[in-house]
Motif scaffolding. Structure first.
Motif, mmCIF file in Angstrom:
data_model
loop_
_atom_site.group_PDB
_atom_site.id
_atom_site.type_symbol
_atom_site.label_atom_id
_atom_site.label_comp_id
_atom_site.label_asym_id
_atom_site.label_seq_id
_atom_site.Cartn_x
_atom_site.Cartn_y
_atom_site.Cartn_z
ATOM 1 N N TYR A 70 18.437 -1.041 -26.242
ATOM 2 C CA TYR A 70 17.930 -1.183 -24.862
ATOM 3 C C TYR A 70 17.844 0.214 -24.261
ATOM 4 O O TYR A 70 18.821 0.967 -24.288
ATOM 5 C CB TYR A 70 18.896 -2.070 -24.083
ATOM 6 N N THR A 71 16.683 0.582 -23.739
ATOM 7 C CA THR A 71 16.510 1.916 -23.157
ATOM 8 C C THR A 71 16.183 1.811 -21.666
ATOM 9 O O THR A 71 15.550 0.846 -21.226
ATOM 10 C CB THR A 71 15.378 2.701 -23.855
ATOM 11 N N VAL A 72 16.639 2.806 -20.929
ATOM 12 C CA VAL A 72 16.355 2.866 -19.492
ATOM 13 C C VAL A 72 16.026 4.310 -19.118
ATOM 14 O O VAL A 72 16.374 5.249 -19.842
ATOM 15 C CB VAL A 72 17.563 2.381 -18.642
ATOM 16 N N GLU A 73 15.380 4.460 -17.965
ATOM 17 C CA GLU A 73 15.112 5.810 -17.452
ATOM 18 C C GLU A 73 16.312 6.278 -16.638
ATOM 19 O O GLU A 73 17.078 5.454 -16.137
ATOM 20 C CB GLU A 73 13.861 5.785 -16.569
ATOM 21 N N PRO A 74 16.456 7.588 -16.487
ATOM 22 C CA PRO A 74 17.613 8.095 -15.721
ATOM 23 C C PRO A 74 17.666 7.572 -14.299
ATOM 24 O O PRO A 74 18.750 7.436 -13.729
ATOM 25 C CB PRO A 74 17.392 9.619 -15.722
ATOM 26 N N ARG A 75 16.516 7.244 -13.713
ATOM 27 C CA ARG A 75 16.507 6.790 -12.323
ATOM 28 C C ARG A 75 16.572 5.271 -12.192
ATOM 29 O O ARG A 75 16.412 4.733 -11.092
ATOM 30 C CB ARG A 75 15.253 7.316 -11.603
ATOM 31 N N ALA A 76 16.775 4.588 -13.298
ATOM 32 C CA ALA A 76 16.852 3.121 -13.237
ATOM 33 C C ALA A 76 18.005 2.707 -12.325
ATOM 34 O O ALA A 76 19.049 3.358 -12.289
ATOM 35 C CB ALA A 76 17.067 2.563 -14.640
ATOM 36 N N ALA A 77 17.785 1.624 -11.573
ATOM 37 C CA ALA A 77 18.820 1.139 -10.654
ATOM 38 C C ALA A 77 19.991 0.579 -11.463
ATOM 39 O O ALA A 77 19.793 -0.231 -12.375
ATOM 40 C CB ALA A 77 18.240 0.067 -9.751
ATOM 41 N N LEU A 78 21.183 1.015 -11.085
ATOM 42 C CA LEU A 78 22.374 0.644 -11.852
ATOM 43 C C LEU A 78 22.616 -0.865 -11.838
ATOM 44 O O LEU A 78 23.017 -1.449 -12.845
ATOM 45 C CB LEU A 78 23.591 1.386 -11.289
ATOM 46 N N ASP A 79 22.366 -1.491 -10.692
ATOM 47 C CA ASP A 79 22.616 -2.946 -10.648
ATOM 48 C C ASP A 79 21.686 -3.683 -11.608
ATOM 49 O O ASP A 79 22.100 -4.628 -12.283
ATOM 50 C CB ASP A 79 22.484 -3.489 -9.216
ATOM 51 N N ALA A 80 20.445 -3.227 -11.710
ATOM 52 C CA ALA A 80 19.493 -3.874 -12.616
ATOM 53 C C ALA A 80 19.892 -3.644 -14.072
ATOM 54 O O ALA A 80 19.794 -4.553 -14.909
ATOM 55 C CB ALA A 80 18.085 -3.337 -12.363
ATOM 56 N N VAL A 81 20.360 -2.428 -14.378
ATOM 57 C CA VAL A 81 20.789 -2.122 -15.749
ATOM 58 C C VAL A 81 22.002 -2.978 -16.124
ATOM 59 O O VAL A 81 22.050 -3.579 -17.200
ATOM 60 C CB VAL A 81 21.126 -0.616 -15.890
ATOM 61 N N ALA A 82 22.970 -3.063 -15.201
ATOM 62 C CA ALA A 82 24.177 -3.855 -15.476
ATOM 63 C C ALA A 82 23.812 -5.321 -15.680
ATOM 64 O O ALA A 82 24.327 -5.982 -16.586
ATOM 65 C CB ALA A 82 25.170 -3.716 -14.316
ATOM 66 N N ARG A 83 22.907 -5.836 -14.829
ATOM 67 C CA ARG A 83 22.510 -7.243 -14.942
ATOM 68 C C ARG A 83 21.820 -7.501 -16.281
ATOM 69 O O ARG A 83 22.077 -8.495 -16.953
ATOM 70 C CB ARG A 83 21.582 -7.606 -13.780
ATOM 71 N N LEU B 130 29.826 -5.920 -11.497
ATOM 72 C CA LEU B 130 29.261 -4.642 -11.044
ATOM 73 C C LEU B 130 27.895 -4.858 -10.401
ATOM 74 O O LEU B 130 27.617 -4.315 -9.318
ATOM 75 C CB LEU B 130 29.148 -3.669 -12.227
ATOM 76 N N SER B 131 27.053 -5.652 -11.032
ATOM 77 C CA SER B 131 25.711 -5.871 -10.458
ATOM 78 C C SER B 131 25.817 -6.598 -9.120
ATOM 79 O O SER B 131 25.065 -6.305 -8.192
ATOM 80 C CB SER B 131 24.800 -6.620 -11.435
ATOM 81 N N GLU B 132 26.784 -7.524 -8.990
ATOM 82 C CA GLU B 132 26.977 -8.225 -7.716
ATOM 83 C C GLU B 132 27.433 -7.264 -6.622
ATOM 84 O O GLU B 132 26.935 -7.296 -5.496
ATOM 85 C CB GLU B 132 28.011 -9.334 -7.874
ATOM 86 N N LEU B 133 28.383 -6.413 -6.964
ATOM 87 C CA LEU B 133 28.890 -5.444 -5.986
ATOM 88 C C LEU B 133 27.787 -4.512 -5.509
ATOM 89 O O LEU B 133 27.663 -4.230 -4.320
ATOM 90 C CB LEU B 133 30.012 -4.605 -6.602
ATOM 91 N N LEU B 134 26.984 -4.032 -6.467
ATOM 92 C CA LEU B 134 25.906 -3.103 -6.106
ATOM 93 C C LEU B 134 24.823 -3.812 -5.312
ATOM 94 O O LEU B 134 24.241 -3.235 -4.393
ATOM 95 C CB LEU B 134 25.328 -2.457 -7.365
ATOM 96 N N ASP B 135 24.573 -5.076 -5.650
ATOM 97 C CA ASP B 135 23.615 -5.875 -4.866
ATOM 98 C C ASP B 135 24.089 -5.989 -3.424
ATOM 99 O O ASP B 135 23.313 -5.840 -2.486
ATOM 100 C CB ASP B 135 23.488 -7.284 -5.454
ATOM 101 N N ASP B 136 25.387 -6.259 -3.255
ATOM 102 C CA ASP B 136 25.948 -6.393 -1.913
ATOM 103 C C ASP B 136 25.827 -5.086 -1.142
ATOM 104 O O ASP B 136 25.528 -5.073 0.043
ATOM 105 C CB ASP B 136 27.430 -6.787 -1.984
ATOM 106 N N GLU B 137 26.056 -3.975 -1.846
ATOM 107 C CA GLU B 137 25.954 -2.669 -1.187
ATOM 108 C C GLU B 137 24.543 -2.429 -0.682
ATOM 109 O O GLU B 137 24.326 -1.905 0.407
ATOM 110 C CB GLU B 137 26.338 -1.543 -2.160
ATOM 111 N N THR B 138 23.568 -2.856 -1.509
ATOM 112 C CA THR B 138 22.170 -2.674 -1.125
ATOM 113 C C THR B 138 21.819 -3.567 0.059
ATOM 114 O O THR B 138 21.118 -3.160 0.991
ATOM 115 C CB THR B 138 21.252 -3.024 -2.317
#
Lengths: 124, 143
Positions: A70-83, B130-138
């Motif tokens: 799985y690859t991402v760009e450096p500016r990818a949103a962290l919440d989206a990457v984690a999800r 982590l994604s939930e926490l960051l979603d909440d922050e946003t």
């Protein structure tokens, strides 16, 4: 992410990968074929070599690596990457900037971010 | 719920409950079947009902690769598992569990209540949180 200037070739031996892991104290190595990212090798992938002599010098990285990471760009949103990592049930994302591998984001990094966020919130 | 209270919430609120388990005497072939059927990453390993280790798909593969001439039906889970897993009480605050996992480089905590495995908290659960926490922050940048 954890920055990694190090990579390993798919046709190199596991012994070479072991040396890179040990010398640079890293846990993940993006695997290249030519200039193309083709896989990811974790130091944990090599645990089976413990106590087995001779195999590391014979087996190739391509035989053990996880292909098509799985690859991402450096500016990818962290919440989206984690999800997405959670959805795919994977433990790492290779960070690629304009075709060049610049780092790896792993669950260890995610836990560290999470720990920091929870600590900040507890203090707030 | 405030964010501050979330860090103090018990791990039971974030774990994957009622995980499948496997007996240490089972083969790695049987363990693979359970992992595939249940779609899990870690299997708590029991010996006569008591937790003795955790086995992941990677652990099973690693043992098999190291013993290529032995059938997976013959290799026992006990040989592949990691012994002495990180055991936590369901009431332990999530922030403390995660801090220990970071400090000690662990990727799974087994939640045990009165000697019974009631859940696991692994990197997948952590990524979800982590994604939930960051979603909440946003959504609530002033929180």
């Amino acid at each position: 992410m954890t920055e990694t200037p190090f990579t390993v070739g798919a046709s190199q031996t596991l012994a070479t990968a072991q040396q890179i892991f040990a010398r640079h104290r890293i846990r993940h190595l993006p695997v290249l074929s030519g200039n193309q990212l083709v896989g990811l090798l974790s130091s944990r992938d090599l645990g089976f070599l413990d106590g087995v002599t001779g195999l590391a010098g014979v087996m190739k990285v391509a035989e053990v690596m996880t292909p098509e990471p799985y690859t991402v760009e450096p500016r990818a949103a962290l919440d989206a990457v984690a999800r997405e990592m959670s959805r795919r049930k994977i433990g790492s994302a290779v960070v690629v900037d304009h075709g060049r591998v610049v780092g790896v984001f792993t669950t260890v990094d995610a836990l560290r971010v999470l720990s920091g966020l929870l600590a900040e919130e507890a203090e707030a | 719920m405030t964010a501050a209270s979330r860090s103090e919430r018990p791990i039971a609120a974030f774990m994957t409950p009622s995980p499948p388990t496997i007996d240490c005497g089972c083969s790695i072939a049987e363990a693979r079947e359970v992992i595939a059927a249940e779609g899990v990453r870690h299997l708590p390993v029991l010996d006569r009902g008591a937790l003795v280790g955790v086995a992941s798909a990677c652990d099973l593969d690693r043992l098999q690769l190291g013993k290529p001439n032995v059938e997976p039906e013959v290799l026992a889970v006990a040989e592949a598992m990691k012994p002495q897993p990180f055991i936590v009480d369901p009431a332990m605050p999530v922030s403390r569990v995660i801090a220990r996992m970071v400090d000690e480089g662990l990727n799974v905590a087994v939640v045990v209540d009165q000697a019974h495995v009631v859940g696991v908290f692994n990197s997948r659960d952590a990524l979800r949180l982590l994604s939930e926490l960051l979603d909440d922050e946003t959504s609530n940048p002033l929180n």
